[in-house]
Design an enzyme around this catalytic site. Sequence first.
Site, PDB file in Angstrom:
ATOM      1  CB  SER A  14      62.002 118.605 122.181  1.00  0.00           C
ATOM      2  OG  SER A  14      63.092 118.239 121.370  1.00  0.00           O
ATOM      3  CE1 TYR A  62      60.774 122.810 119.692  1.00  0.00           C
ATOM      4  CE2 TYR A  62      63.029 121.807 119.794  1.00  0.00           C
ATOM      5  CZ  TYR A  62      61.363 121.776 119.586  1.00  0.00           C
ATOM      6  OH  TYR A  62      60.732 120.631 119.619  1.00  0.00           O
TER       7      TYR A  62
HETATM    8  C1  BGC Z   1      62.948 119.208 116.802  1.00  0.00           C
HETATM    9  C2  BGC Z   1      63.560 119.094 115.336  1.00  0.00           C
HETATM   10  C3  BGC Z   1      64.610 118.041 115.555  1.00  0.00           C
HETATM   11  C4  BGC Z   1      64.409 116.801 116.512  1.00  0.00           C
HETATM   12  C5  BGC Z   1      65.551 116.030 116.716  1.00  0.00           C
HETATM   13  C6  BGC Z   1      62.774 118.180 117.385  1.00  0.00           C
HETATM   14  O1  BGC Z   1      62.136 118.516 118.909  1.00  0.00           O
HETATM   15  O2  BGC Z   1      61.608 119.989 116.625  1.00  0.00           O
HETATM   16  O3  BGC Z   1      63.685 120.141 114.749  1.00  0.00           O
HETATM   17  O4  BGC Z   1      64.781 117.613 114.272  1.00  0.00           O
HETATM   18  O5  BGC Z   1      63.859 117.503 117.747  1.00  0.00           O
HETATM   19  O6  BGC Z   1      66.756 116.581 116.879  1.00  0.00           O
END
Ligand code: BGC
Length: 255
Positions: free
Chosen positions: A143, A156
């Site tokens: 991410s 996360y």
């Molecule tokens: C997350 C989302 C978030 C996006 C951008 C992703 O990795 O799961 O919740 O909106 O990143 O910030």
Amino acid sequence: MLLSDKVIVVTGGNSGIGAAICKAAAAEGAKVVIDYVAHEDATEQLVNEIKGAGGEATGVEADISKPDDLHRMMQTAVDTYGRLDVLVNNAGIETRQSLLDSTEDDYDKVMAVNMKSAFFASQAAAKQFIAQRTPGLILNISSVHEDWPMPGNIAYCVSKGGMRMLARTAGVELGPHGIRMVNIAPGAVDTPINASTTSNTELLGKLTDAIPLHRVAEPSDIADVVVFLASGKASYMTSTTVVVDGGIMQGSVGL
Ligand code: BGC
């Protein structure tokens, strides 16, 4: 075809980005093993869709937070298609809690699904590649938050930060075996994990305003990059992250 006969395992493969990866890989000739932990019906539907389009796919029910299940998942790939070429650590969850709000249970769950699974699945895949004496590829769907703080979603972020260092370090350790490890860092994607934002017009408006390309990604935007990285066109890439975020990280806030 870019992935002819490559055997690819995708964790959390029956929905969102995972399902898009399975379809895109199969369309390029890969044989796809679709891991899932729930929604067997969705997996069957996806397998049928891929087969209907002339591709090859099989589903395997495995809880990827358990190393024994991970081994069974890899073995299914080898038993069904004779080998393993690509592992995609895609499964992920988020709880959207701050440091002050986080419980031990929520923290453990996020770390188990996002981080521990990627760690031990990578270990199992690497051992298989070495036993096969073939080069191999491990891709982590990370991410932008492997690098970029998202206040209110801290466990996360911590798990994705761990994934970042997993790719950096394991890539170096495994390079001499011809095994590559690359992270893909999506920004906001239209998947179930983001449903609370994308189904709310006001939040969705704020989010798209924060994205220079002014749209949330489709899962296929990420799957296309997986196909590129798994093809012979990316054979010098390892121990790094490819950001696929429409520019959001250069903006000001995570939404
Ligand atoms: C997350 C989302 C978030 C996006 C951008 C992703 O990795 O799961 O919740 O909106 O990143 O910030």
